[in-house]
Design a protein around this motif. Structure first.
Motif, PDB file in Angstrom:
ATOM      1  N   HIS A  97       0.861  -1.190   0.000  1.00  0.00           N
ATOM      2  CA  HIS A  97       0.000   0.000   0.000  1.00  0.00           C
ATOM      3  C   HIS A  97       0.897   1.239   0.000  1.00  0.00           C
ATOM      4  N   LYS A 138       1.325   5.375   0.048  1.00  0.00           N
ATOM      5  CA  LYS A 138       0.745   6.688   0.339  1.00  0.00           C
ATOM      6  C   LYS A 138       1.635   7.676  -0.391  1.00  0.00           C
ATOM      7  N   GLU A 196      -4.911  11.247  -9.695  1.00  0.00           N
ATOM      8  CA  GLU A 196      -5.104   9.841  -9.335  1.00  0.00           C
ATOM      9  C   GLU A 196      -4.729   8.901 -10.484  1.00  0.00           C
ATOM     10  N   GLU A 241      -3.045   5.523  -1.924  1.00  0.00           N
ATOM     11  CA  GLU A 241      -3.851   6.680  -1.546  1.00  0.00           C
ATOM     12  C   GLU A 241      -3.035   7.919  -1.847  1.00  0.00           C
TER      13      GLU A 241
END
Length: 142
Positions: free
Chosen positions: A92, A94, A102, A134
């Motif tokens: 994941h 960040k 995006e 994200e």
């Protein structure tokens, strides 16, 4: 590329690179280690996080994204029996910056995973690797 590993004591080793960088590695506490450094398997995941993060930043910057930080969190599962290979890995990211798009970051993550990250492609031969990300807006300094 060439590295070396030398036993310090018990299950503790120091690994050194050709460039002179060193890292302490130790077997897990269940194997008798004291945990003075990451285990060799944790080192593999650290390498994966670093390799993938470098790719994501470089690819995003080539897409003119203003990336100021990139953090990767990796979770993994291993087989129950020896050789206890990784069977599932999730990364994941960040990604922090100014006005990030995006679609551009998604493309950077996909290209890293599928084409550029040597560690991801190699570990993907034995483990199912998934990715998520994200975006966060960087704080402006006043």
């Amino acid at each position: 590329m060439k590295i070396s590993s030398k036993r310090l004591d018990n299950l503790c080793f120091v690994g050194s690179t050709e460039a002179g960088h060193s890292v302490v590695m130790e077997g897990s506490d269940t194997e008798g280690g004291v945990r003075r450094g990451p285990s060799p398997m944790e080192m593999l995941l650290l390498g994966l996080a670093g390799c993938a993060s470098i790719d994501v930043v470089m690819i995003a910057q080539k897409q003119r994204q203003n990336v100021t930080d990139c953090q990767a969190e990796v979770s993994a599962e291993r087989a129950a029996d020896a050789p206890r290979v990784f069977t599932a890995i999730h990364i994941h990211f960040k990604v922090v910056g100014h006005g990030l798009k995006e679609a551009a970051v998604a493309k950077a993550v996909d290209l890293s995973a599928e084409k550029y990250c040597s560690a991801s492609v190699m570990l993907g031969k034995t483990a199912k690797i998934t990715h998520s990300f994200e975006l966060a807006e960087a704080q402006t300094q006043s």
